[in-house]
Design an enzyme around this catalytic site. Structure first.
Site, PDB file in Angstrom:
ATOM      1  N   ASP A  81     -11.869  -0.691  19.587  1.00 49.53           N
ATOM      2  CA  ASP A  81     -12.560   0.100  18.419  1.00 49.53           C
ATOM      3  C   ASP A  81     -13.814   0.269  18.157  1.00 49.53           C
ATOM      4  OD1 ASP A  81     -12.275  -2.687  18.035  1.00 49.53           O
ATOM      5  OD2 ASP A  81     -12.167  -2.447  15.885  1.00 49.53           O
ATOM      6  N   GLU A 143     -10.412  -4.549  16.114  1.00 48.32           N
ATOM      7  CA  GLU A 143     -11.109  -5.936  15.864  1.00 48.32           C
ATOM      8  C   GLU A 143     -12.064  -5.907  14.916  1.00 48.32           C
ATOM      9  OE1 GLU A 143     -14.022  -9.168  15.790  1.00 48.32           O
ATOM     10  OE2 GLU A 143     -14.642  -6.992  16.279  1.00 48.32           O
ATOM     11  N   GLU A 144     -12.796  -4.792  14.480  1.00 50.35           N
ATOM     12  CA  GLU A 144     -13.807  -4.828  13.364  1.00 50.35           C
ATOM     13  C   GLU A 144     -13.151  -4.626  12.075  1.00 50.35           C
ATOM     14  OE1 GLU A 144     -16.767  -5.083  13.983  1.00 50.35           O
ATOM     15  OE2 GLU A 144     -17.195  -4.205  16.101  1.00 50.35           O
ATOM     16  N   ARG A 186     -20.313 -21.772  25.452  1.00 51.64           N
ATOM     17  CA  ARG A 186     -20.393 -23.072  24.788  1.00 51.64           C
ATOM     18  C   ARG A 186     -18.765 -23.727  24.764  1.00 51.64           C
ATOM     19  NH1 ARG A 186     -23.507 -25.338  21.085  1.00 51.64           N
ATOM     20  NH2 ARG A 186     -22.849 -26.872  19.704  1.00 51.64           N
ATOM     21  N   HIS A 378     -23.677  -3.304  15.421  1.00 52.36           N
ATOM     22  CA  HIS A 378     -23.580  -2.669  14.192  1.00 52.36           C
ATOM     23  C   HIS A 378     -24.779  -2.019  13.505  1.00 52.36           C
ATOM     24  CE1 HIS A 378     -19.828  -5.321  13.126  1.00 52.36           C
ATOM     25  NE2 HIS A 378     -19.789  -5.099  14.458  1.00 52.36           N
TER      26      HIS A 378
HETATM   27 ZN    ZN Z   1     -18.624  -5.904  15.758  1.00 51.24          ZN
HETATM   28 ZN    ZN Z   2     -17.774  -6.587  18.530  1.00 50.35          ZN
END
Ligand code: ZN
Ligand code: ZN
Length: 410
Positions: A81, A143-144, A186, A378
């Site tokens: 997305d 996801e956002e 990590r 972003h």
């Molecule tokens: Zn993002």
């Molecule tokens: Zn992302």
């Protein structure tokens, strides 16, 4: 090294075309008809068994290699997305949809996993991919979106792991500040959780000339703002990561009325669930005590969003070993700093042992079609770096090969 990789791979140009096609036609949230149709069609063309419609536009591709009963089931996730941002890169393949942009590089994540899928199918057909196992390619929407209904949550709720019982799940995010082609891992706690808390104060309004007749909700809110900032500094172990940020304060209408209502909206982030729980506990105590001190009451509403991303150490170590084997020790960071942003990949980790890691994007900012150095994801000037596409594809195929040959993770 990366230039060499890019030039040597015949499919690098193909991946670049897919990425630009996705970049030019960004789609947002769960509504990704064009993106998911493109992904499904390509996967089907390479012989993957394709399942559509999980979380509306999610696509899952499955392929088995060797004797699948003897090997692990490896989940590989890409998010598809875009963001509600108007693009300002000036690149020739910039978004053609105002107010929609691939500003987080999910176009690149999708193209890299498609490239990996093509490579695995091609190597298997040529007898070059040896070992036993199954890959489950998870292409998710939304996801956002944040909050309690994102793509990963919905796919899991709709039976992702019942239909595709993965032994481990892996995810890559491009890194806006990491060097081109470097991989950062990590084991353990890696990314923060993210919750939204709304505090509503109620008192009683009065004429500004008669404060003794009011119970001033704006004053209770103001005192609470200061008191809330003592939580991180005085209630958390200084070695723990926790963030409390007040993003919105609202109260009142006009100069000569003392407000009877006020509202605060806060973001709470933490690297470990115990730390988030402690912050929420103290928000409740501090808010009710401050409200009472000014003769008001308070209501607290908490929207629990994405949990923290926890990388299973064994799964992460396999991912690190593949990166070292393919790209060399010098570009692999096995103990990267944790990240204060959040990711809905965290939900896969709640269901299955998982690892999420970073592939460095290098210079990412563009204006008028020209590079302007690093900018964050972003940002309307952000762009995924085409040069890391073949690295990502090579990595996905290499990871499957390592897991299959070692019989690891099963
Ligand atoms: Zn993002
Ligand atoms: Zn992302």
């Amino acid at each position: 090294m990366n230039d060499k990789h890019y030039q040597e791979r015949p499919d690098a140009e193909l991946m670049r075309q897919w990425r630009h096609e996705l970049h030019q036609n960004p789609e947002i949230g769960f509504e990704l008809p064009r993106t998911s149709a493109m992904v499904a069609k390509l996967l089907e063309g390479w012989g993957y068994e394709v399942t559509k419609g999980l979380a509306e536009t999610g696509v899952v591709g499955r392929m088995s290699f060797g004797d699948p009963a003897k090997g692990p089931v490896i989940g590989m996730r890409a998010d598809m997305d875009a963001l509600p941002i108007t693009e300002a890169t000036g690149l020739p393949y910039a978004s053609t949809t105002p107010g929609a942009m691939h500003a987080c590089g999910h176009d690149g994540h999708t193209a890299m996993l498609l490239g990996g899928a093509e490579l695995m199918a091609r190597r298997a057909a040529a007898g070059e991919l040896v070992g036993n196992g199954t890959v489950v390619l998870i292409f998710q929407p939304a996801e956002e979106v944040g909050g309690s209904d994102s793509g990963a949550q919905r796919m899991i709720k709709e039976g992702l792991f019942e239909k595709f019982p993965c032994d481990a799940v892996f995810g890559i995010h491009n890194g806006p500040t990491e060097e081109e082609g470097h991989m950062h891992f990590r084991p353990g706690a890696f990314m923060c959780s993210s919750d939204t808390v709304t505090l509503r104060f109620k008192g009683s309004a009065s004429h500004g000339a008669t404060p003794h007749l009011a119970r001033d909700a704006a004053l209770a809110m103001s005192a609470t703002v200061l008191a809330l900032h003592s939580i991180v500094s005085r209630n958390l172990n200084p070695l723990d990561t926790g963030i409390l940020s007040i993003g919105k304060l609202s109260s009142g209408t006009v100069f000569n009325v003392i407000p009877g209502e006020a509202e605060l909206v806060l973001a709470v982030r933490a690297l470990r669930p115990e730390v988030a729980a402690r912050i929420h506990e103290r928000i409740a105590e501090v808010t009710h005590a401050q409200a009472a001190a000014y003769g008001c009451t308070a209501e607290i509403e908490t929207d629990y969003g994405y949990p923290s991303v926890f990388n299973d150490p064994a799964v992460t170590n396999l991912a690190i070993a593949t990166a070292r084997r393919l790209f060399g020790e010098e570009v692999v960071e096995p103990e990267a700093e944790p990240v204060t942003a959040s990711e809905d990949f965290a939900f896969y980790g709640l269901s299955r042992p998982s690892a999420f890691f970073i592939l460095g994007n290098g210079v990412s900012g563009h204006r008028d079609g020209k590079p302007i150095g690093h900018v964050s994801v972003h940002n309307p000037h952000y762009d995924f770096n085409d040069k890391i596409l073949p690295l990502g594809a090579e990595y996905w195929a290499g990871l499957a090969e390592d897991a299959f040959q070692q019989g690891a993770l099963k």
